[in-house]
Scaffold this motif. Structure first.
Motif, PDB file in Angstrom:
ATOM      1  N   THR A  89       4.288  -3.807   9.932  1.00 48.80           N
ATOM      2  CA  THR A  89       2.754  -4.147  10.924  1.00 48.80           C
ATOM      3  C   THR A  89       2.817  -5.180  12.197  1.00 48.80           C
ATOM      4  O   THR A  89       3.887  -5.532  12.156  1.00 48.80           O
ATOM      5  N   GLU A 102      -7.023  -4.819   4.674  1.00 45.64           N
ATOM      6  CA  GLU A 102      -7.307  -3.188   5.063  1.00 45.64           C
ATOM      7  C   GLU A 102      -6.683  -1.971   4.913  1.00 45.64           C
ATOM      8  O   GLU A 102      -6.258  -1.282   4.522  1.00 45.64           O
ATOM      9  N   ILE A 103      -5.570  -2.685   5.259  1.00 44.41           N
ATOM     10  CA  ILE A 103      -4.423  -1.881   6.147  1.00 44.41           C
ATOM     11  C   ILE A 103      -3.649  -1.353   4.772  1.00 44.41           C
ATOM     12  O   ILE A 103      -2.987  -1.373   4.218  1.00 44.41           O
ATOM     13  N   HIS A 105      -4.778  -1.966   1.334  1.00 44.08           N
ATOM     14  CA  HIS A 105      -5.721  -0.487   0.798  1.00 44.08           C
ATOM     15  C   HIS A 105      -5.367   1.038   1.268  1.00 44.08           C
ATOM     16  O   HIS A 105      -5.327   1.775   0.590  1.00 44.08           O
ATOM     17  N   LYS A 106      -5.179   1.447   2.517  1.00 42.15           N
ATOM     18  CA  LYS A 106      -5.451   1.979   2.392  1.00 42.15           C
ATOM     19  C   LYS A 106      -4.240   2.661   3.217  1.00 42.15           C
ATOM     20  O   LYS A 106      -4.332   3.727   3.469  1.00 42.15           O
ATOM     21  N   ASP A 107      -2.861   1.914   3.303  1.00 41.39           N
ATOM     22  CA  ASP A 107      -1.418   2.415   3.750  1.00 41.39           C
ATOM     23  C   ASP A 107      -0.720   2.833   2.833  1.00 41.39           C
ATOM     24  O   ASP A 107      -0.340   1.503   1.817  1.00 41.39           O
ATOM     25  N   GLU A 108      -0.635   3.696   2.325  1.00 43.72           N
ATOM     26  CA  GLU A 108       0.166   3.509   0.333  1.00 43.72           C
ATOM     27  C   GLU A 108       1.106   3.556   0.872  1.00 43.72           C
ATOM     28  O   GLU A 108       1.267   2.860   0.243  1.00 43.72           O
ATOM     29  N   ARG A 111       1.067  -0.268   0.539  1.00 46.05           N
ATOM     30  CA  ARG A 111       0.921  -0.884   0.190  1.00 46.05           C
ATOM     31  C   ARG A 111       1.859  -0.529  -0.964  1.00 46.05           C
ATOM     32  O   ARG A 111       2.796  -2.073  -1.970  1.00 46.05           O
ATOM     33  N   THR A 172      -5.888  -0.564  -8.035  1.00 42.35           N
ATOM     34  CA  THR A 172      -6.886  -0.889  -7.327  1.00 42.35           C
ATOM     35  C   THR A 172      -7.377  -2.617  -6.391  1.00 42.35           C
ATOM     36  O   THR A 172      -7.794  -2.539  -6.362  1.00 42.35           O
TER      37      THR A 172
END
Length: 256
Positions: A89, A102-103, A105-108, A111, A172
């Motif tokens: 990032t 936040e990112i 959690h959003k970007d698979e 992650r 999760t």
């Protein structure tokens, strides 16, 4: 002097005998005081050396068994997480930690990389750090370390539960609800530096050639003084006895 000569000789001998006994007693008293002073001084020096050695040993243990290894572990953790974030990032750690969460959690894809880095490198380092603070808590410096350690261990334990979820393909939860203790890293660095300075000071004091030479010199001087008093006492006694005998060889028979 006529017939008064034997009486004068007798009184002179008796006077000299009395003062010889007083002189011998005084010499013995001063000898005892010298020996006592020597013993008190040596005991004080030994207690000081023992206290300094114990303080040096304990400080060295704190560095070698806790703060040195812990500094290595937390430094590695911070650098690795920073490298991971900045490799995938444009964010900065730790300034952008809320945005990082936040990112991830959003970007698979991000992650997946995050989970991989955590399981392969970061969590093993965290487990070692938690084990270290749990087993070496007696070496903590100050109450602040106790608070940091409690939060840090709780964070690591929560990640063990989270990792079990990852193994079951449940992503999760990606971050511990207990955040990395703010100020923990800085506290470890500061304490390690302070302990190293303290260790160096104690080593200098303990091995200072001038201090060691002074202590050795005073010890030797005190012992020589005691021996000198004993020799003076002996010589004084012999001199008085010789004077009495020369004054009147039969004086001792009359006196004693």
């Amino acid at each position: 002097f006529g017939s008064s000569w034997p009486k004068c000789t007798y009184l002179s001998c008796k006077y000299l005998c009395f003062h010889s006994v007083v002189a011998m007693d005084a010499a013995l008293v001063f000898t005892g005081l010298g020996a006592l002073a020597s013993h008190v001084y040596e005991s004080a020096i030994n207690r000081l050396n023992t206290t300094q050695q114990h303080e040096l040993d304990y400080t060295s243990r704190q560095i070698e068994e806790l703060y040195g290894p812990l500094l290595g572990l937390v430094s590695s953790q911070m650098r690795i997480f920073k490298l991971m974030v900045e490799s995938y990032t444009e964010l900065k750690y730790p300034e952008d930690m809320p945005a990082i969460i936040e990112i991830v959690h959003k970007d698979e894809a991000l992650r997946a990389e995050y989970v991989r880095w955590m399981q392969v490198t970061l969590l093993p380092l965290h487990r070692k750090g938690a084990e270290l603070v749990e087993t070496k808590s007696l070496l903590f410096v100050g109450n602040a370390m106790t608070e940091y350690a409690l939060d840090y261990v709780a964070m690591v334990k929560s990640y063990e539960v989270i990792e079990h979820k990852w193994d079951a393909n449940d992503f999760t939860t990606l971050f511990s609800p207990i955040r990395y203790p703010q100020g923990f890293f800085a506290h470890v660095i500061e304490t390690f530096t302070r302990l190293k300075d303290q260790q160096q000071r104690l080593l200098t004091e303990h091995n200072d050639p001038m201090v060691l030479s002074f202590q050795k010199g005073v010890n030797s001087l005190t012992k020589r003084n005691v021996l000198a008093i004993l020799l003076v006492s002996l010589c004084l006694s012999l001199a008085v006895a010789s004077l009495l005998y020369r004054a009147s060889p039969g004086c001792f028979d009359k006196v004693w």
